[in-house]
Scaffold this active site. Structure first.
Site, PDB file in Angstrom:
ATOM      1  N   LEU A  39      24.337 -15.225 -28.750  1.00 28.57           N
ATOM      2  CA  LEU A  39      23.370 -15.151 -27.651  1.00 28.57           C
ATOM      3  C   LEU A  39      23.988 -14.672 -26.350  1.00 28.57           C
ATOM      4  O   LEU A  39      23.271 -14.417 -25.373  1.00 28.57           O
ATOM      5  CB  LEU A  39      22.733 -16.532 -27.420  1.00 28.57           C
ATOM      6  CG  LEU A  39      22.082 -17.183 -28.645  1.00 28.57           C
ATOM      7  CD1 LEU A  39      21.615 -18.595 -28.298  1.00 28.57           C
ATOM      8  CD2 LEU A  39      20.908 -16.351 -29.139  1.00 28.57           C
ATOM      9  N   TYR A  99      21.273  -1.063 -19.638  1.00 30.96           N
ATOM     10  CA  TYR A  99      21.094  -2.332 -20.354  1.00 30.96           C
ATOM     11  C   TYR A  99      20.659  -2.063 -21.791  1.00 30.96           C
ATOM     12  O   TYR A  99      21.234  -2.601 -22.740  1.00 30.96           O
ATOM     13  CB  TYR A  99      20.056  -3.191 -19.642  1.00 30.96           C
ATOM     14  CG  TYR A  99      19.715  -4.473 -20.375  1.00 30.96           C
ATOM     15  CD1 TYR A  99      20.656  -5.482 -20.528  1.00 30.96           C
ATOM     16  CD2 TYR A  99      18.443  -4.668 -20.915  1.00 30.96           C
ATOM     17  CE1 TYR A  99      20.351  -6.656 -21.201  1.00 30.96           C
ATOM     18  CE2 TYR A  99      18.122  -5.841 -21.591  1.00 30.96           C
ATOM     19  CZ  TYR A  99      19.083  -6.835 -21.731  1.00 30.96           C
ATOM     20  OH  TYR A  99      18.774  -7.992 -22.397  1.00 30.96           O
ATOM     21  N   LYS A 112      22.658  -2.821 -25.429  1.00 24.78           N
ATOM     22  CA  LYS A 112      22.082  -3.644 -26.496  1.00 24.78           C
ATOM     23  C   LYS A 112      22.010  -2.865 -27.805  1.00 24.78           C
ATOM     24  O   LYS A 112      22.267  -3.406 -28.890  1.00 24.78           O
ATOM     25  CB  LYS A 112      20.686  -4.134 -26.083  1.00 24.78           C
ATOM     26  CG  LYS A 112      20.690  -5.258 -25.064  1.00 24.78           C
ATOM     27  CD  LYS A 112      21.278  -6.528 -25.659  1.00 24.78           C
ATOM     28  CE  LYS A 112      21.111  -7.728 -24.781  1.00 24.78           C
ATOM     29  NZ  LYS A 112      21.695  -8.966 -25.362  1.00 24.78           N
ATOM     30  N   ASN A 124      10.254 -10.494 -23.118  1.00 27.31           N
ATOM     31  CA  ASN A 124      10.561 -11.465 -22.068  1.00 27.31           C
ATOM     32  C   ASN A 124      10.436 -12.883 -22.618  1.00 27.31           C
ATOM     33  O   ASN A 124       9.415 -13.234 -23.208  1.00 27.31           O
ATOM     34  CB  ASN A 124       9.599 -11.291 -20.890  1.00 27.31           C
ATOM     35  CG  ASN A 124       9.776  -9.962 -20.188  1.00 27.31           C
ATOM     36  OD1 ASN A 124      10.642  -9.817 -19.345  1.00 27.31           O
ATOM     37  ND2 ASN A 124       8.959  -8.976 -20.559  1.00 27.31           N
ATOM     38  N   PRO A 142     -11.822 -59.605  -6.159  1.00 27.72           N
ATOM     39  CA  PRO A 142     -12.449 -60.760  -6.824  1.00 27.72           C
ATOM     40  C   PRO A 142     -13.873 -60.998  -6.334  1.00 27.72           C
ATOM     41  O   PRO A 142     -14.158 -60.943  -5.137  1.00 27.72           O
ATOM     42  CB  PRO A 142     -11.529 -61.922  -6.435  1.00 27.72           C
ATOM     43  CG  PRO A 142     -10.193 -61.284  -6.202  1.00 27.72           C
ATOM     44  CD  PRO A 142     -10.497 -59.951  -5.586  1.00 27.72           C
ATOM     45  N   GLY A 143     -14.788 -61.232  -7.296  1.00 30.47           N
ATOM     46  CA  GLY A 143     -16.178 -61.516  -6.969  1.00 30.47           C
ATOM     47  C   GLY A 143     -17.024 -60.300  -6.658  1.00 30.47           C
ATOM     48  O   GLY A 143     -18.233 -60.424  -6.429  1.00 30.47           O
TER      49      GLY A 143
END
Length: 369
Positions: free
Chosen positions: A53, A103, A107, A132, A281-282
């Site tokens: 890689l 590039y 490759k 990509n 509460p209540g």
């Protein structure tokens, strides 16, 4: 199995090593820029599979393309030949290998020498021409435009898009990992002479940018992205990985009065919304009914009662609720309903509604139970 991963500190390498470990592979030789060169000799002698890689994407000098992509591949293959190791070799190439640029040429040269190596030694080679790649741990201004956009937008930096109509072909890192490990296990997706990641997402640059900006805005409008769309789900996960470490949290608007509070948590366009209701509460809340809107109540703390009455009858139905028992109560349409806190502490209720609240069409009608 002993696995050699070159480019171990890179975007794909880091993710691959993490997933190999997740799947129980223990003998992984990690070779990166900081690794001593003599380690490569040992690794090439013992490896049963090679993930190559390592490479150069954005060098300072164009000559570094050939040195980093072709030169290192040559060194790797020569070392394998030295030890007569014909283990399979996977190489990370690019769709740009057919293009006339430094590039792409580097490759392509790496691919060619790998093919010749296979002919000479009989070793299996697996060439992947990736488009990509995006996902967590990618580097902005290096790996991909997606990484750059996610980083900049998350950090409130400007982005530059020259042409929003440019079409992008992308593969997600998890899909890449699955394919690479499948290939190592003899189940790679070979198409003609190359191997491919089966799932490729095609989208314009402008659409990507719009989505990422919508992710940023979602903290304000609490609208969750459409997770049924595979690409949006993956892009959102990628965006979150770029959040500044002091910005993981964000506040919600609490509607507070003497009865307690009501806070909308998340909204969706097609799955409704979730809110958190706190009753003192209540206190009794509700006493209304809906034509079409329906809800689910889940008391997670405290105790109380939910009462129902069909709008055209006098019979009252009661359901006791408590944080000690995780039990969802459906709120059917056509029933006026309320919820009362019968305990001595605040009662916390998670409430789901099948549609986001619409102030112009609330579908909520006051009627005492």
């Amino acid at each position: 199995m002993k696995i050699l991963v070159t480019g171990s500190n890179g975007f794909i390498g880091k993710n691959l090593i993490a997933e190999l470990k997740n799947r129980g592979y223990k003998e992984i030789f990690e070779y990166g820029r900081e690794t001593e060169e003599e380690c490569l000799d040992k690794y090439c002698k013992e490896a049963d599979f090679v993930f190559h890689l390592a490479g150069v994407n954005r060098p300072k000098q164009q000559s570094e393309f050939m040195e980093g992509n072709y030169g290192l591949t040559t060194t790797l293959l020569d070392t394998l030949k030295k030890h007569k190791n014909t283990s399979p070799v996977m190489i990370s190439s690019s769709t740009q290998s057919e293009r006339d640029n430094p590039y792409g040429e580097s490759k392509k040269a790496a691919e060619n020498i790998l093919v010749e190596y296979s002919k000479e030694t009989g070793a299996k080679v697996l060439i992947y021409r990736f488009p990509n790649v995006f996902g967590k741990w990618s580097k902005p201004n290096y790996n991909s435009a997606v990484a750059t956009f996610c980083y900049n937008i998350a950090h409130e930096l400007p982005i530059q898009v020259n042409d929003t109509s440019v079409i992008m072909n992308l593969v997600y890192i998890d899909d890449v990992l699955n394919e690479l490990i499948n290939a190592m296990e003899g189940k790679g997706n070979k198409v003609d002479e190359f191997y491919e990641v089966a799932r490729v997402h095609t989208i314009t640059l402008g659409e990507i940018v719009d989505l990422i900006y919508s992710f940023k805005k979602s903290r304000g409008n609490i609208l969750v992205p459409d997770m049924s769309d595979p690409f949006i789900k993956k892009l959102y996960s990628t965006y979150l990985s770029f959040l500044p470490e002091d910005k993981f949290s964000y506040e919600l608007k609490m509607n507070v009065d003497n009865r307690g509070s009501f806070t909308e948590f998340i909204k969706t366009r097609d799955r409704g919304q979730v809110s958190v209701n706190i009753s003192k509460p209540g206190i009794t809340k509700g006493n209304h009914w809906h034509h079409t809107k329906n809800e689910k109540f889940l008391v997670v703390s405290g105790k109380g009662v939910i009462r129902f009455r069909k709008v055209d009858t006098e019979e009252v139905i009661e359901y006791s609720v408590s944080g000690d028992k995780m039990e969802v109560v459906d709120i059917p349409t056509g029933y006026t309903h309320n919820i009362e806190n019968l305990g001595n502490e605040d009662m916390v209720t998670i409430m789901w509604a099948n549609e986001p609240f619409d102030q112009d069409r609330p579908d909520t009608y006051y009627l005492k139970v």
